[in-house]
Every structure is written in structure tokens, then in C-alpha cells.
Design a protein around this motif. Sequence first.
Motif, PDB file in Angstrom:
ATOM      1  N   LEU A   1      36.152 105.855  71.683  1.00  0.00           N
ATOM      2  CA  LEU A   1      37.193 106.508  70.895  1.00  0.00           C
ATOM      3  C   LEU A   1      36.872 106.465  69.399  1.00  0.00           C
ATOM      4  O   LEU A   1      37.139 107.427  68.674  1.00  0.00           O
ATOM      5  CB  LEU A   1      38.545 105.844  71.171  1.00  0.00           C
ATOM      6  CG  LEU A   1      39.118 106.059  72.581  1.00  0.00           C
ATOM      7  CD1 LEU A   1      40.368 105.208  72.772  1.00  0.00           C
ATOM      8  CD2 LEU A   1      39.432 107.538  72.828  1.00  0.00           C
TER       9      LEU A   1
ATOM     10  N   ILE B   1      34.429 109.150  68.636  1.00  0.00           N
ATOM     11  CA  ILE B   1      35.057 110.478  68.652  1.00  0.00           C
ATOM     12  C   ILE B   1      35.842 110.708  67.367  1.00  0.00           C
ATOM     13  O   ILE B   1      35.917 111.837  66.868  1.00  0.00           O
ATOM     14  CB  ILE B   1      35.939 110.630  69.913  1.00  0.00           C
ATOM     15  CG1 ILE B   1      35.028 110.703  71.149  1.00  0.00           C
ATOM     16  CG2 ILE B   1      36.816 111.883  69.827  1.00  0.00           C
ATOM     17  CD1 ILE B   1      35.747 110.689  72.467  1.00  0.00           C
TER      18      ILE B   1
ATOM     19  N   SER C   1      39.287 117.232  74.174  1.00  0.00           N
ATOM     20  CA  SER C   1      40.491 116.631  73.594  1.00  0.00           C
ATOM     21  C   SER C   1      41.563 116.241  74.615  1.00  0.00           C
ATOM     22  O   SER C   1      42.255 115.236  74.403  1.00  0.00           O
ATOM     23  CB  SER C   1      41.085 117.546  72.519  1.00  0.00           C
ATOM     24  OG  SER C   1      41.461 118.800  73.068  1.00  0.00           O
TER      25      SER C   1
ATOM     26  N   THR D   1      40.637 112.660  75.614  1.00  0.00           N
ATOM     27  CA  THR D   1      40.877 111.638  74.586  1.00  0.00           C
ATOM     28  C   THR D   1      42.370 111.415  74.374  1.00  0.00           C
ATOM     29  O   THR D   1      42.803 110.283  74.148  1.00  0.00           O
ATOM     30  CB  THR D   1      40.202 112.022  73.256  1.00  0.00           C
ATOM     31  OG1 THR D   1      40.636 113.325  72.854  1.00  0.00           O
ATOM     32  CG2 THR D   1      38.699 112.021  73.413  1.00  0.00           C
TER      33      THR D   1
ATOM     34  N   ASN E   1      44.295 107.828  74.909  1.00  0.00           N
ATOM     35  CA  ASN E   1      45.078 107.267  73.813  1.00  0.00           C
ATOM     36  C   ASN E   1      46.520 106.970  74.204  1.00  0.00           C
ATOM     37  O   ASN E   1      47.219 106.244  73.494  1.00  0.00           O
ATOM     38  CB  ASN E   1      45.047 108.209  72.607  1.00  0.00           C
ATOM     39  CG  ASN E   1      43.770 108.064  71.791  1.00  0.00           C
ATOM     40  OD1 ASN E   1      43.301 106.957  71.561  1.00  0.00           O
ATOM     41  ND2 ASN E   1      43.187 109.182  71.369  1.00  0.00           N
TER      42      ASN E   1
ATOM     43  N   ILE F   1      33.229 113.471  79.648  1.00  0.00           N
ATOM     44  CA  ILE F   1      33.090 113.636  78.194  1.00  0.00           C
ATOM     45  C   ILE F   1      31.619 113.546  77.804  1.00  0.00           C
ATOM     46  O   ILE F   1      31.093 114.388  77.067  1.00  0.00           O
ATOM     47  CB  ILE F   1      33.893 112.544  77.442  1.00  0.00           C
ATOM     48  CG1 ILE F   1      35.381 112.871  77.442  1.00  0.00           C
ATOM     49  CG2 ILE F   1      33.394 112.418  75.991  1.00  0.00           C
ATOM     50  CD1 ILE F   1      36.216 111.823  76.735  1.00  0.00           C
TER      51      ILE F   1
END
Length: 221
Positions: free
Chosen positions: A57, A60, A81, A84, A88, A141
Motif C-alpha cells: 500500500l 501504491i 483502485s 486498494t 484499505n 495487482i
Amino acid sequence: MEKSDKTKIQECLLNIDMTCRSMYHSNNDIVNFNIPRSSVIYGDMIRYSYIQLCSILDEIVVLNRLGKDNEYLKDTLYIISPVTRAINQYSGIRKARNFMLAHFNRDKKRNFHPWWKALKGLKLPRTQKEIQQIQKWIHLINGILVTRYYEELKEISKTAEGEIKSYSVWMFEEEKKVSENPTPFDSIENQVAIRMEEKGVKEIMVDPSFTDIIEYIQNKN
């Protein structure tokens, strides 16, 4: 000298790729060695994965900063996205990394702050389904990034491979030196014994569950 954006992107790609490969091989070993979910090893690997997820993370975040003026990178980050954002949503991952691993039971000021209090009320991936989903999407990813930046990753990976080989040669020489010379611990036993006698410490309490591993280490030496 200031690094170019290309180099910065390559560094992020390398870090993500290496971390994802480590996560994959660790998970693969858990399966191949039939390590049960009740095992301490299994639990430790899950907790260590919190560090790895935070690392990915963080990379990124760097890529997002670099992507502000780079449409190709911006498009790439747009594709990944949803993943991620989903990761999160596990709001406890960073705190778990800090309070369970990096700074065990300590806050930023080094005050005692046990993890079982720090993590209460926070979301962490706990079920087998969640863990498998995260593994799947983390590797996706990486696959997307590798596909979009194959040549760039190939270039920096080749450089890193040479540097890692050089490090491995140095590490081998260091290990050879250790095997041929005393370690800092070789003379400690007598020193501790003398201090125990000075302070009247006659016996040491040993957890019975540690007995086997202590005997194993002593026999190995």
C-alpha cells in the motif's frame, strides 16, 4: 542527484513484485507442508502478511503521487483502485503491524499500549475467505503492473539481481568468518554464571514448553 520518475516507478514496481512473490511462496509453503490453521507458524505468517500489505500500500501511495502527471500510470492505478480501496477498508492492518510486530505493545512515544486494546473495534482480515481473497487480488495487482510495465520491471530486476548476487557472495564470506571465529555469545555463559552467583540467583525458571527446543539448540551446538 534527483531520480527520474521512470526510476521511481521502477523502484515501486520492484518492491511490489518482490513482496508479492514472498507472500505467494509463503502461502504456497503453508499449503505444501500442510501447516494447520491452529499452528503458531500459520498465525505468525498471517501477522507478517500485515507488514507486507502495508509495504504494498505504501508503494501504491508513491505511485499515485507519480501518476498525477502521467496518464499511463494514472490509468494503471485506476484499474487496480477497487482492490486498494477494498484492502484499505481493513482499518486495523497498519495498527496490527505496529502494535503486534514493529513496536510490540508500544505506541509512537514508547508508552505501553497492548495490541488487544489498540486493535479492538478495528477491522482485520481474519477468516480464511478474507485471507484467500486478499492473496488473490494482491497477486492480480502485481500481474496488472507487470503486464503494463514489463520492460521497466525487467530492467530494474536485472540490476537488482546482480546486486543481490554480490550481496550473497559477501554474506557467504561473513558466515564463513563467523564459523571460523568466536561469536559475541561464546564467552557469555561464564560471565552470566558469575553475575548470578554475585546476586544470589541460584535457579532460572524455564517454561516447560520451552524445554524441548532448548535441548535441541544445546545438542546442535
